[in-house]
Design a protein around this motif. Structure first.
Motif, PDB file in Angstrom:
ATOM      1  N   LYS A   1       0.715   0.761   9.279  1.00  0.00           N
ATOM      2  CA  LYS A   1      -0.157   1.915   9.515  1.00  0.00           C
ATOM      3  C   LYS A   1       0.438   2.860  10.546  1.00  0.00           C
ATOM      4  O   LYS A   1       0.344   4.068  10.424  1.00  0.00           O
ATOM      5  CB  LYS A   1      -1.524   1.440  10.026  1.00  0.00           C
ATOM      6  CG  LYS A   1      -2.319   0.637   9.020  1.00  0.00           C
ATOM      7  CD  LYS A   1      -3.768   0.456   9.484  1.00  0.00           C
ATOM      8  CE  LYS A   1      -3.925  -0.429  10.677  1.00  0.00           C
ATOM      9  NZ  LYS A   1      -3.811  -1.859  10.459  1.00  0.00           N
TER      10      LYS A   1
ATOM     11  N   LEU B   1       2.958   4.889   8.911  1.00  0.00           N
ATOM     12  CA  LEU B   1       2.412   5.764   7.874  1.00  0.00           C
ATOM     13  C   LEU B   1       1.708   6.999   8.429  1.00  0.00           C
ATOM     14  O   LEU B   1       1.691   8.033   7.778  1.00  0.00           O
ATOM     15  CB  LEU B   1       1.437   4.986   6.970  1.00  0.00           C
ATOM     16  CG  LEU B   1       2.084   3.948   6.052  1.00  0.00           C
ATOM     17  CD1 LEU B   1       1.027   3.264   5.203  1.00  0.00           C
ATOM     18  CD2 LEU B   1       3.137   4.582   5.160  1.00  0.00           C
ATOM     19  N   VAL B   2       1.128   6.900   9.622  1.00  0.00           N
ATOM     20  CA  VAL B   2       0.453   8.089  10.164  1.00  0.00           C
ATOM     21  C   VAL B   2       1.402   8.978  10.967  1.00  0.00           C
ATOM     22  O   VAL B   2       1.003  10.041  11.436  1.00  0.00           O
ATOM     23  CB  VAL B   2      -0.769   7.760  11.060  1.00  0.00           C
ATOM     24  CG1 VAL B   2      -1.884   7.135  10.250  1.00  0.00           C
ATOM     25  CG2 VAL B   2      -0.384   6.881  12.229  1.00  0.00           C
TER      26      VAL B   2
ATOM     27  N   GLN C   1      -1.244   3.211   0.222  1.00  0.00           N
ATOM     28  CA  GLN C   1      -2.492   3.472   0.938  1.00  0.00           C
ATOM     29  C   GLN C   1      -2.916   2.170   1.589  1.00  0.00           C
ATOM     30  O   GLN C   1      -2.718   1.111   1.020  1.00  0.00           O
ATOM     31  CB  GLN C   1      -3.573   3.943  -0.029  1.00  0.00           C
ATOM     32  CG  GLN C   1      -3.230   5.262  -0.691  1.00  0.00           C
ATOM     33  CD  GLN C   1      -4.414   5.827  -1.462  1.00  0.00           C
ATOM     34  OE1 GLN C   1      -5.521   5.937  -0.961  1.00  0.00           O
ATOM     35  NE2 GLN C   1      -4.170   6.186  -2.702  1.00  0.00           N
ATOM     36  N   VAL C   2      -3.470   2.262   2.793  1.00  0.00           N
ATOM     37  CA  VAL C   2      -3.919   1.022   3.433  1.00  0.00           C
ATOM     38  C   VAL C   2      -5.391   1.099   3.821  1.00  0.00           C
ATOM     39  O   VAL C   2      -5.945   2.165   3.896  1.00  0.00           O
ATOM     40  CB  VAL C   2      -3.088   0.660   4.686  1.00  0.00           C
ATOM     41  CG1 VAL C   2      -1.684   0.300   4.302  1.00  0.00           C
ATOM     42  CG2 VAL C   2      -3.121   1.780   5.673  1.00  0.00           C
TER      43      VAL C   2
END
Ligand SMILES: Nc1ncnc2c1ncn2[C@@H]1O[C@H](COP(=O)(O)OP(=O)(O)OP(=O)(O)O)[C@@H](O)[C@H]1O
Ligand SMILES: [Mg+2]
Lengths: 263, 248
Positions: free
Chosen positions: B86, B89-90, B247-248
């Motif tokens: 995460k 990913l951000v 996607q998480v």
């Protein structure tokens, strides 16, 4: 508070047949402290994930710091920092290395990075432990490190998904003081979720209550209490959302995993 | 770019800190070298194919590289399960940069591993044609490592958890290894196997290693490099695409 830094319109998220977030609309003014409250499984984290580019919405629109997280993901990503509900540290790196990693990814210039890392690690009282591996930290220490990391790049918006979960009262007070200071002095917008109603009441200027994927009330703490004719935010919350305990399904598994990960 | 560098650095740090992983992944190549090398050495020589250890060494180096790099790429799944994914990913960084940094990190790690195996082969009796040509051979290792790290990441991006790991090992990595020319000369196999080997990128990797280490080649260095580049680009592009859709 001239403009809305977050603007959500008719946002919906479906997982297969299940609708986790149903057609919600709300906005957050720039520089505001905003609490997003709701029972377990209400759709808080799902909404935050859509705002922060981790999940694609099924329908609806989002504007975040002037950018659409779906179509201009990288621009939107520049505007926020986030503390996730679940663990998100690299346990095989040290505290300092986790911070460095973040700083480099967010292009914080080297000197500023070093200084801010030192300042933030001191703030969360982990500076002495900066060269320890994260895997050796307690749950609360990991949480504190995640909070420090989320603030490292000076975001315009900070998302905090249950930031105080598992923290002792000392650390909680310390954290909110710091965030309120950042909010007042630098105008950073604070978007948070919590299950501690007293915390929400004390910190938030604006509250939205979500239940079963729908926003059922908005307003300041005082307004919510007035609407429901109750004395405390906790009572207002219970009146709004009923008192039955939510079946959690998949989510309870995720929670168990999280607890195992943290403790 | 900085993001590429920091993703690379993370892989290096994690690798250099896991001594058990380094030692553990040396056992398999050692077993292959000893059992195959000495076990089939006499048969190989009797068939007029020369020294089997010399033939086998580049193949085993190739083997250690494909295993290390695919495994490394697949660690994306661990990152997902432990939550760190995460954080990447951000980050406001193009997905291709994340993909590329990680891939290079995996390739570097695999190359280090390949070099250790090379030393091991030398101790067992491998004679490269020229010490100087070891340098370009190391570049080829990096190339092979990049290709398969990218493949590993691409596959990992499509998986939610480690359940499928065994599947990938048995239906992708093992066939890629055993059906390449790593263990046997492709000149003397049935047409069908020749054909399969010709679509296996590892065949070209091992062939290029043999070109520099024992001055023997099936496809020719030029074709090796073209095929390796092609596969690498395709896996990097597909990998970034699938990675960007996580996607998480
Ligand atoms: N990836 C997913 N697949 C299927 N269902 C999901 C997924 N993520 C969340 N859900 C479901 O969506 C609903 C909302 O979950 P969400 O995590 O947003 O709740 P929450 O409000 O954050 O709750 P909590 O207070 O427990 O953190 C839950 O019923 C959950 O089981
Ligand atoms: Mg949640």
């Amino acid at each position: 508070m001239a403009h809305n830094i977050i603007e959500v319109k008719n946002l919906t998220k479906k997982f297969g047949d299940f609708t986790a977030v149903k057609d919600i609309s709300f906005s957050v003014a720039s520089g505001e402290r905003f609490a997003f409250l709701g029972p377990n499984g209400a759709g808080k984290s799902t909404t935050i994930k859509m705002l922060t580019t981790l999940l694609l919405p099924t329908s609806g629109s989002i504007m975040l710091g002037g950018h659409d997280p779906v179509r201009e993901a990288d621009a939107a990503r520049k505007s926020f920092g986030i503390v996730f509900q679940d663990p998100s540290l690299d346990e095989d790196l040290t505290a300092q290395e986790n911070m460095e990693f973040h700083g480099v990814l967010y292009s914080v210039p080297r000197d500023t990075r070093r200084a801010r890392i030192e300042e933030l690690l001191n703030f969360v009282e982990l500076y002495d432990r900066k060269d320890s591996f994260v895997r050796d930290f307690s749950g609360g220490m990991k949480r504190r490190l995640e909070i420090a990391r989320g603030l490292l790049h000076h975001p315009k918006i900070i998302f905090l998904d249950e930031p105080t979960l598992g923290l002792d009262p000392q650390t909680r007070n310390h954290l909110w003081q710091y965030l309120e200071k950042l909010n007042e002095e630098e105008g950073i917008t604070v978007f948070f979720t919590t299950h501690y109603m007293d915390e929400a009441d004390r910190v938030a200027q604006h509250i939205a209550v979500i239940d079963h994927g729908q926003i059922i009330a908005t307003g300041s703490g005082e307004e919510l209490k007035k609407q429901t004719g109750t004395q405390t935010l906790e009572d207002a919350f219970l009146k709004l959302t009923g008192s039955e305990i939510r079946e959690e399904g998949a989510d309870s598994l995720a929670r168990m995993r999280m607890f195992r990960g943290r403790r | 770019m900085n993001a590429v560098y920091i993703m690379w650095l993370r892989e290096i740090k994690r690798f250099s800190r896991s001594k058990s992983r380094i030692v553990g992944s040396l056992m398999q190549p050692l077993l292959f070298l000893v059992s195959f090398g000495f076990g089939f050495g006499a048969v190989f020589a009797a068939a007029g194919q020369g020294n089997y250890i010399n033939f086998l060494a580049p193949g085993i180096i190739g083997m250690s590289i494909i295993f290390t790099s695919i495994f490394n790429g697949m660690q994306v799944i661990w990152d997902r399960q432990f939550g760190f994914l995460k954080e990447t990913l951000v980050a406001p960084v193009p997905r291709i940069a994340i993909m590329f940094g990680r891939t290079l990190g995996g390739a570097t790690v695999a190359t280090l591993q390949g070099c250790i195996v090379l030393v091991m082969t030398l101790l067992i009796g491998f004679h490269p044609v020229s010490w100087l040509l070891i340098a370009p051979a190391i570049l080829i290792m990096l190339f092979i490592g990049t290709l398969f790290s990218a493949l590993g990441m691409m596959v990992a991006s499509l998986m939610r958890d480690m359940q499928g790991f065994q599947l990938v090992m048995n239906f992708l990595v093992m066939p890629l290894f055993f059906l390449s020319g790593a263990l046997f000369p492709l000149s003397a196999v049935p047409e069908a196997l020749k054909l399969v080997a010709a679509i296996d990128p590892l065949s070209y990797g091992v062939d290029a290693l043999r070109y520099f280490l024992i001055n023997a080649t099936t496809y020719g260095l030029g074709l090796d490099l073209i095929v390796l580049s092609g596969f690498t680009l395709v896996f990097l592009a597909l990998g970034s695409y699938f990675f960007s859709r996580i996607q998480v």
